[in-house]
Design an enzyme around this catalytic site. Structure first.
Site, PDB file in Angstrom:
ATOM      1  N   CYS A  14       8.880   7.250   0.088  1.00  0.00           N
ATOM      2  CA  CYS A  14       8.702   6.266   1.168  1.00  0.00           C
ATOM      3  C   CYS A  14       9.844   5.265   1.232  1.00  0.00           C
ATOM      4  O   CYS A  14      10.183   4.777   2.315  1.00  0.00           O
ATOM      5  CB  CYS A  14       7.385   5.522   0.977  1.00  0.00           C
ATOM      6  SG  CYS A  14       5.921   6.562   1.102  1.00  0.00           S
ATOM      7  N   GLU A  25       0.339   1.084   2.549  1.00  0.00           N
ATOM      8  CA  GLU A  25       1.778   1.341   2.499  1.00  0.00           C
ATOM      9  C   GLU A  25       2.036   2.580   3.338  1.00  0.00           C
ATOM     10  O   GLU A  25       1.567   3.672   3.012  1.00  0.00           O
ATOM     11  CB  GLU A  25       2.299   1.554   1.084  1.00  0.00           C
ATOM     12  CG  GLU A  25       3.820   1.599   1.078  1.00  0.00           C
ATOM     13  CD  GLU A  25       4.422   2.214  -0.157  1.00  0.00           C
ATOM     14  OE1 GLU A  25       4.901   3.365  -0.068  1.00  0.00           O
ATOM     15  OE2 GLU A  25       4.403   1.556  -1.209  1.00  0.00           O
ATOM     16  N   GLU A  75      10.876   9.134  11.086  1.00  0.00           N
ATOM     17  CA  GLU A  75      10.983   9.419   9.661  1.00  0.00           C
ATOM     18  C   GLU A  75      11.010  10.925   9.428  1.00  0.00           C
ATOM     19  O   GLU A  75      10.138  11.651   9.897  1.00  0.00           O
ATOM     20  CB  GLU A  75       9.805   8.798   8.914  1.00  0.00           C
ATOM     21  CG  GLU A  75       9.868   8.960   7.401  1.00  0.00           C
ATOM     22  CD  GLU A  75       8.707   8.298   6.689  1.00  0.00           C
ATOM     23  OE1 GLU A  75       8.897   7.810   5.566  1.00  0.00           O
ATOM     24  OE2 GLU A  75       7.588   8.277   7.262  1.00  0.00           O
ATOM     25  N   LYS A 102      -9.459   9.548  -3.510  1.00  0.00           N
ATOM     26  CA  LYS A 102      -9.169  10.853  -2.921  1.00  0.00           C
ATOM     27  C   LYS A 102      -7.661  11.067  -2.998  1.00  0.00           C
ATOM     28  O   LYS A 102      -6.906  10.528  -2.183  1.00  0.00           O
ATOM     29  CB  LYS A 102      -9.628  10.944  -1.463  1.00  0.00           C
ATOM     30  CG  LYS A 102      -9.503  12.377  -0.909  1.00  0.00           C
ATOM     31  CD  LYS A 102      -9.667  12.452   0.592  1.00  0.00           C
ATOM     32  CE  LYS A 102      -8.344  12.293   1.302  1.00  0.00           C
ATOM     33  NZ  LYS A 102      -7.413  13.427   1.054  1.00  0.00           N
TER      34      LYS A 102
END
Length: 532
Positions: free
Chosen positions: A303, A269, A401, A196
């Site tokens: 990331c 991750e 973040e 997906k």
């Protein structure tokens, strides 16, 4: 907020899609989605312009179930396919990606909004990963002799079997790297994949799958579904033999919990708030160039990009001057060529987050040294590369973040303080250390709590070293991609031990006590001989 528009060109408001992206091409890719003919549809928009881009069928939980059913049938013959044949398919895929790179560069820019130079690095990444696993899979997956329980009498072999059908959930920020690199390893290990991708960047994922089939992958071994996690996430988890997820820490926690409930493996991750340390012996110009490369690729939507920058007090003023000047000179805009340095954010939600984080910091006393504003004159989702100082713990972006082109600069007095500040986060994905001494940099790197640490590099050195594991500590995730870990996680290890002549039970003519004394003597002798 301070803004220098003179250095930033205005985008061509009449920017059109590249000639390669035709309606027929888009329909061909969308037809690859595993969904019913009468499925509901979802439309995505191009970040550069905000105009509609692609129209996809939406998969239902029943479509996901059907995809897994087909994948399980296909996986049995794929697992029986010799590794040498899988290798040939993957090397053909490698060649096709490089030969047809302009197609996927156009797609990535159109649906993600990144610059062409950032998109090209994804092509490089997939070339490296494809070649690596094609040429190392036989070594990792082949039977391995292991030391037996009794020397000469126990023949022990470790085998590796594929998990079965792997679910890969990939994000929008690196649509080729994240869609293909994890899938490559899973396929080489003999698994089928039901994936997906994020709907916003599904075209790139579908293109990659299409090329793998063109390279020779058998039917149904790799399938793609489209839909919201709230709708099809349960079906993806409940049918998976292993889960590979790249995305937010919050979602990762839920997936880890669900995987634990089902007793299947998961590799995650997740987020990061990555630090860069500039030591007092660093070359200022190199460190300033490195900071630009660390903070602003893909408009900061990476990331492993840097959001916290720690500079030795003795270098503060010179470094800030050099870094700020370079940042202000970056060329922002939309162009399907290599002429632009910083592209667009990808979604309105990401622009909202970046804007709120910067506005909150400024309202609470942060100083803007560069950027700090959205650029609707360039396109609906552009935001200037932004440098902040005087950031304090009460500001949202201090420890949350941002995932955008925003970095905060802090100073430190000594190395111990720098390391303590870098480690003062629940995250631990990536870090960067800049120094004039490689040995010193490596020593500092070893003390930083992060899965990868780059010395005199932003992130590419560790990421591109695909023979080494890559992943996060703490809230940045579980498991690793790349290297041995990146393919062995998709396998089930099996030990086959064949005992010959005599085992651990005593022969009929020897009493248990005598047998225990004999075995004790054998153990002492083996230890004295240095046997492991």
């Amino acid at each position: 907020m301070a803004t220098d528009h003179a250095t930033r060109p205005t985008a061509d408001t009449g920017l059109s899609l590249p000639a390669s992206i035709t309606p027929a091409f888009l329909e061909q890719l969308a037809a690859r989605v595993s969904a019913a003919p009468d499925a509901a549809r979802v439309t995505t928009s191009a970040p550069y312009t905000g105009v509609p881009l692609a129209d996809f069928p939406v998969s239902t939980p029943e479509d996901v179930e059907s995809a897994f059913a087909r994948a399980r049938i296909a996986q049995k013959s794929w697992a029986a396919t010799p590794v040498a044949e899988r290798k040939r398919i993957l090397l053909r895929y490698h060649d096709l990606v490089l030969a047809r790179q302009d197609e996927v560069l156009d797609l990535m820019q159109a649906e993600n909004g990144k610059t062409r130079r950032d998109a090209f690095l994804e092509v490089v990444d997939i070339g490296i990963v494809s070649r690596y696993y094609a040429r190392t899979a036989a070594k990792y997956l082949g039977p391995k002799r292991r030391r037996g329980a009794i020397p000469l009498l126990t023949h022990t072999t470790e085998l590796r079997h594929p998990k079965g059908v792997v679910t890969v959930i990939s994000p929008w920020n690196y649509p080729l790297s994240m869609a293909a690199s994890d899938t490559i390893a899973a396929l080489m290990a003999g698994n089928a994949v039901v994936q997906k991708p994020d709907t916003q960047t599904a075209l790139t994922a579908l293109w990659s799958m299409d090329l793998m089939y063109e390279a020779g992958l058998p039917k149904d071994v790799w399938q793609m579904v489209i839909g919201r996690g709230s709708s099809i996430g349960g079906a993806l988890m409940d049918n998976a033999d292993y889960m590979m997820f790249t995305g937010s820490t919050a979602s990762g926690r839920n997936i880890a919990s669900d995987a634990g409930r089902r007793l299947i493996g998961a590799s995650l991750e997740l987020g990061g708030k990555n630090p860069m340390i500039v030591l007092d012996d660093a070359d200022i110009d190199k460190a300033a160039d490195g900071a630009v490369a660390a903070c602003f690729p893909s408009a900061g939507q990476l990331c492993v990009s840097i959001e916290r920058l720690y500079v030795a007090e003795s270098l503060r003023d010179k470094f800030i001057a050099a870094f700020t000047a370079r940042t202000k000179n970056l060329k922002i805009g939309a162009a399907y060529d290599y002429s632009v340095d910083v592209g667009s954010l990808t979604t309105p939600a990401q622009l909202k987050t970046v804007t709120e984080h910067v506005d909150d910091a400024v309202a609470k006393g942060a100083t803007v040294l560069a950027g700090g504003e959205a650029r609707p004159d360039l396109g609906p989702l552009f935001y200037e590369p932004t440098i902040l100082t005087d950031v304090t713990p009460d500001m949202t972006l201090y420890d949350h973040e941002t995932f955008g082109p925003v970095v905060s600069i802090y100073t430190y007095r000594d190395v111990d303080e720098a390391i303590a500040l870098a480690n003062a986060t629940p995250y631990g994905l990536n870090a960067s250390v800049w120094t004039g001494s490689g040995a010193r940099g490596r020593a500092v790197a070893a003390r930083v709590h992060a899965g990868t640490v780059n010395v005199n590099e932003a992130f590419a050195a560790a990421w591109g070293s695909v023979d080494a594991p890559m992943g996060g500590m703490g809230d940045s995730g579980l498991g690793r991609r790349h290297g041995a870990d990146g393919i062995l996680k998709y396998t089930e290890p099996q030990t086959v031990a064949h005992q010959r002549i005599q085992g651990f039970t005593p022969p009929a003519r020897i009493s248990p006590g005598t047998w225990a004394s004999l075995l004790t003597g054998v153990l002492k002798a083996l230890k004295a001989a240095g046997v492991r």
